[in-house]
Design a protein around this motif. Structure first.
Motif, PDB file in Angstrom:
ATOM      1  N   VAL A  85       0.840  -1.203   0.000  1.00  0.00           N
ATOM      2  CA  VAL A  85       0.000   0.000   0.000  1.00  0.00           C
ATOM      3  C   VAL A  85       0.875   1.253   0.000  1.00  0.00           C
ATOM      4  CG1 VAL A  85      -1.728   1.309   1.314  1.00  0.00           C
ATOM      5  CG2 VAL A  85      -1.943  -1.175   1.115  1.00  0.00           C
ATOM      6  N   THR A  86       1.939   1.225   0.762  1.00  0.00           N
ATOM      7  CA  THR A  86       2.819   2.391   0.865  1.00  0.00           C
ATOM      8  C   THR A  86       3.572   2.659  -0.434  1.00  0.00           C
ATOM      9  OG1 THR A  86       3.124   2.000   3.229  1.00  0.00           O
ATOM     10  CG2 THR A  86       4.756   3.393   2.147  1.00  0.00           C
ATOM     11  N   LYS A  87       4.149   1.618  -1.006  1.00  0.00           N
ATOM     12  CA  LYS A  87       5.020   1.795  -2.175  1.00  0.00           C
ATOM     13  C   LYS A  87       4.329   1.578  -3.512  1.00  0.00           C
ATOM     14  CE  LYS A  87       9.151   0.478   0.358  1.00  0.00           C
ATOM     15  NZ  LYS A  87      10.235  -0.499   0.488  1.00  0.00           N
ATOM     16  N   GLY A  88       3.233   0.806  -3.508  1.00  0.00           N
ATOM     17  CA  GLY A  88       2.606   0.443  -4.768  1.00  0.00           C
ATOM     18  C   GLY A  88       3.475  -0.551  -5.518  1.00  0.00           C
ATOM     19  N   LYS A  89       2.951  -1.093  -6.596  1.00  0.00           N
ATOM     20  CA  LYS A  89       3.727  -2.026  -7.416  1.00  0.00           C
ATOM     21  C   LYS A  89       2.929  -2.313  -8.677  1.00  0.00           C
ATOM     22  CE  LYS A  89       6.105  -6.456  -7.221  1.00  0.00           C
ATOM     23  NZ  LYS A  89       6.352  -7.651  -6.420  1.00  0.00           N
ATOM     24  N   ASN A  90       3.603  -2.315  -9.792  1.00  0.00           N
ATOM     25  CA  ASN A  90       2.967  -2.548 -11.087  1.00  0.00           C
ATOM     26  C   ASN A  90       1.782  -1.595 -11.258  1.00  0.00           C
ATOM     27  OD1 ASN A  90       4.847  -4.597 -11.653  1.00  0.00           O
ATOM     28  ND2 ASN A  90       3.612  -6.092 -10.564  1.00  0.00           N
ATOM     29  N   ALA A  91       0.587  -2.115 -11.466  1.00  0.00           N
ATOM     30  CA  ALA A  91      -0.577  -1.258 -11.716  1.00  0.00           C
ATOM     31  C   ALA A  91      -1.107  -0.580 -10.452  1.00  0.00           C
ATOM     32  CB  ALA A  91      -1.690  -2.080 -12.363  1.00  0.00           C
ATOM     33  N   MET A  92      -0.703  -1.068  -9.286  1.00  0.00           N
ATOM     34  CA  MET A  92      -1.203  -0.478  -8.045  1.00  0.00           C
ATOM     35  C   MET A  92      -0.381   0.753  -7.678  1.00  0.00           C
ATOM     36  SD  MET A  92      -1.916  -2.122  -4.361  1.00  0.00           S
ATOM     37  CE  MET A  92      -2.063  -1.053  -2.943  1.00  0.00           C
ATOM     38  N   PRO A  93      -1.063   1.874  -7.479  1.00  0.00           N
ATOM     39  CA  PRO A  93      -0.324   3.091  -7.118  1.00  0.00           C
ATOM     40  C   PRO A  93       0.106   3.079  -5.651  1.00  0.00           C
ATOM     41  CG  PRO A  93      -2.670   3.529  -7.081  1.00  0.00           C
ATOM     42  CD  PRO A  93      -2.496   2.112  -7.592  1.00  0.00           C
ATOM     43  N   SER A  94       1.067   3.906  -5.343  1.00  0.00           N
ATOM     44  CA  SER A  94       1.477   4.127  -3.963  1.00  0.00           C
ATOM     45  C   SER A  94       0.432   5.001  -3.275  1.00  0.00           C
ATOM     46  CB  SER A  94       2.826   4.850  -3.938  1.00  0.00           C
ATOM     47  OG  SER A  94       3.080   5.373  -2.654  1.00  0.00           O
ATOM     48  N   PHE A  95       0.165   4.687  -2.024  1.00  0.00           N
ATOM     49  CA  PHE A  95      -0.749   5.523  -1.246  1.00  0.00           C
ATOM     50  C   PHE A  95       0.008   6.371  -0.228  1.00  0.00           C
ATOM     51  CE2 PHE A  95      -3.702   2.843  -3.316  1.00  0.00           C
ATOM     52  CZ  PHE A  95      -4.864   3.588  -3.410  1.00  0.00           C
ATOM     53  N   ARG A  96       1.333   6.369  -0.321  1.00  0.00           N
ATOM     54  CA  ARG A  96       2.145   7.260   0.512  1.00  0.00           C
ATOM     55  C   ARG A  96       1.773   8.689   0.133  1.00  0.00           C
ATOM     56  NH1 ARG A  96       7.830   6.095  -0.576  1.00  0.00           N
ATOM     57  NH2 ARG A  96       7.680   4.544   1.055  1.00  0.00           N
ATOM     58  N   GLY A  97       1.502   9.493   1.105  1.00  0.00           N
ATOM     59  CA  GLY A  97       1.091  10.863   0.829  1.00  0.00           C
ATOM     60  C   GLY A  97      -0.419  11.024   0.826  1.00  0.00           C
ATOM     61  N   ARG A  98      -1.132   9.986   0.447  1.00  0.00           N
ATOM     62  CA  ARG A  98      -2.603  10.023   0.511  1.00  0.00           C
ATOM     63  C   ARG A  98      -3.090   9.505   1.857  1.00  0.00           C
ATOM     64  NH1 ARG A  98      -4.554   7.328  -5.099  1.00  0.00           N
ATOM     65  NH2 ARG A  98      -2.421   7.261  -5.807  1.00  0.00           N
ATOM     66  N   LEU A  99      -2.404   8.477   2.361  1.00  0.00           N
ATOM     67  CA  LEU A  99      -2.725   7.904   3.668  1.00  0.00           C
ATOM     68  C   LEU A  99      -1.481   7.980   4.536  1.00  0.00           C
ATOM     69  CD1 LEU A  99      -4.578   4.618   2.551  1.00  0.00           C
ATOM     70  CD2 LEU A  99      -5.618   6.788   3.247  1.00  0.00           C
ATOM     71  N   ASN A 100      -1.670   8.260   5.820  1.00  0.00           N
ATOM     72  CA  ASN A 100      -0.511   8.267   6.711  1.00  0.00           C
ATOM     73  C   ASN A 100      -0.220   6.841   7.179  1.00  0.00           C
ATOM     74  OD1 ASN A 100      -2.022   7.664   9.146  1.00  0.00           O
ATOM     75  ND2 ASN A 100      -2.616   9.820   9.266  1.00  0.00           N
ATOM     76  N   SER A 101       0.856   6.652   7.904  1.00  0.00           N
ATOM     77  CA  SER A 101       1.285   5.301   8.281  1.00  0.00           C
ATOM     78  C   SER A 101       0.264   4.586   9.163  1.00  0.00           C
ATOM     79  CB  SER A 101       2.650   5.329   8.956  1.00  0.00           C
ATOM     80  OG  SER A 101       2.604   6.103  10.133  1.00  0.00           O
ATOM     81  N   LEU A 102      -0.422   5.307  10.032  1.00  0.00           N
ATOM     82  CA  LEU A 102      -1.450   4.675  10.868  1.00  0.00           C
ATOM     83  C   LEU A 102      -2.649   4.241  10.029  1.00  0.00           C
ATOM     84  CD1 LEU A 102      -1.383   6.960  14.036  1.00  0.00           C
ATOM     85  CD2 LEU A 102      -0.421   4.665  13.771  1.00  0.00           C
ATOM     86  N   GLN A 103      -3.025   5.053   9.073  1.00  0.00           N
ATOM     87  CA  GLN A 103      -4.131   4.688   8.188  1.00  0.00           C
ATOM     88  C   GLN A 103      -3.765   3.476   7.335  1.00  0.00           C
ATOM     89  OE1 GLN A 103      -4.401   8.612   6.403  1.00  0.00           O
ATOM     90  NE2 GLN A 103      -6.448   8.902   7.307  1.00  0.00           N
ATOM     91  N   ILE A 104      -2.528   3.431   6.868  1.00  0.00           N
ATOM     92  CA  ILE A 104      -2.078   2.287   6.074  1.00  0.00           C
ATOM     93  C   ILE A 104      -2.089   1.024   6.927  1.00  0.00           C
ATOM     94  CG2 ILE A 104      -0.061   1.292   4.901  1.00  0.00           C
ATOM     95  CD1 ILE A 104       0.452   4.154   3.783  1.00  0.00           C
ATOM     96  N   GLU A 105      -1.682   1.137   8.174  1.00  0.00           N
ATOM     97  CA  GLU A 105      -1.736  -0.022   9.071  1.00  0.00           C
ATOM     98  C   GLU A 105      -3.179  -0.465   9.294  1.00  0.00           C
ATOM     99  OE1 GLU A 105       0.079  -1.946  13.046  1.00  0.00           O
ATOM    100  OE2 GLU A 105       1.039  -0.257  12.085  1.00  0.00           O
ATOM    101  N   ASP A 106      -4.091   0.481   9.416  1.00  0.00           N
ATOM    102  CA  ASP A 106      -5.504   0.140   9.578  1.00  0.00           C
ATOM    103  C   ASP A 106      -6.030  -0.603   8.348  1.00  0.00           C
ATOM    104  OD1 ASP A 106      -5.413   1.428  12.030  1.00  0.00           O
ATOM    105  OD2 ASP A 106      -6.559   3.182  11.371  1.00  0.00           O
ATOM    106  N   VAL A 107      -5.685  -0.119   7.164  1.00  0.00           N
ATOM    107  CA  VAL A 107      -6.111  -0.788   5.928  1.00  0.00           C
ATOM    108  C   VAL A 107      -5.522  -2.194   5.862  1.00  0.00           C
ATOM    109  CG1 VAL A 107      -5.896  -0.779   3.404  1.00  0.00           C
ATOM    110  CG2 VAL A 107      -6.512   1.317   4.611  1.00  0.00           C
ATOM    111  N   ALA A 108      -4.249  -2.325   6.177  1.00  0.00           N
ATOM    112  CA  ALA A 108      -3.595  -3.637   6.135  1.00  0.00           C
ATOM    113  C   ALA A 108      -4.250  -4.608   7.118  1.00  0.00           C
ATOM    114  CB  ALA A 108      -2.104  -3.493   6.432  1.00  0.00           C
ATOM    115  N   THR A 109      -4.573  -4.114   8.293  1.00  0.00           N
ATOM    116  CA  THR A 109      -5.244  -4.948   9.296  1.00  0.00           C
ATOM    117  C   THR A 109      -6.595  -5.411   8.775  1.00  0.00           C
ATOM    118  OG1 THR A 109      -4.111  -3.819  11.103  1.00  0.00           O
ATOM    119  CG2 THR A 109      -6.156  -4.963  11.659  1.00  0.00           C
TER     120      THR A 109
END
Length: 110
Positions: A76-100
């Motif tokens: 989610v943070t870095k993205g890969k291939n067709a998936m964009p990075s969400f760094r800058g759109r979501l903060n680290s706590l939000q990314i952890e919430d999504v991953a959970t």
């Protein structure tokens, strides 16, 4: 002597409690809201509209080495291939919430 023994027992108990506690997971309820707002367009129901075989289902996450909070956070943070990075759109706590949320849903079969 009793005081020293008591301190030693307390320290051992504290150490055992910390060593045995699971890693802090994110907030799944918040992750669900964030997922619906940011991820569901491509991943509704754990699917993948871009690369159909790379779903968020348990089997696919395991097959592609993504069946952990850290792996999902990295994607989610870095993205890969067709998936964009969400760094800058979501903060680290939000990314952890999504991953959970994603990992929890994958384990429950979406």
């Amino acid at each position: 002597m009793k005081r020293l023994l008591l301190i030693a027992l307390l320290m051992i108990g504290l150490f055992m409690g910390l060593a045995g506690s699971p890693a802090q997971a994110g907030n799944s309820a918040n992750g669900a809201k964030l997922f619906n707002a940011n991820c569901a367009a491509c991943h509704m129901g754990g699917n993948n509209v871009i690369l159909a075989k790379k779903t968020l289902k348990k089997e696919a996450l395991e097959q592609y080495g993504m069946a952990s909070i850290d792996a999902i956070k990295n994607q989610v943070t870095k993205g890969k291939n067709a998936m964009p990075s969400f760094r800058g759109r979501l903060n680290s706590l939000q990314i952890e919430d999504v991953a959970t949320y994603v990992l929890e849903q994958s384990q429950m079969g979406w």
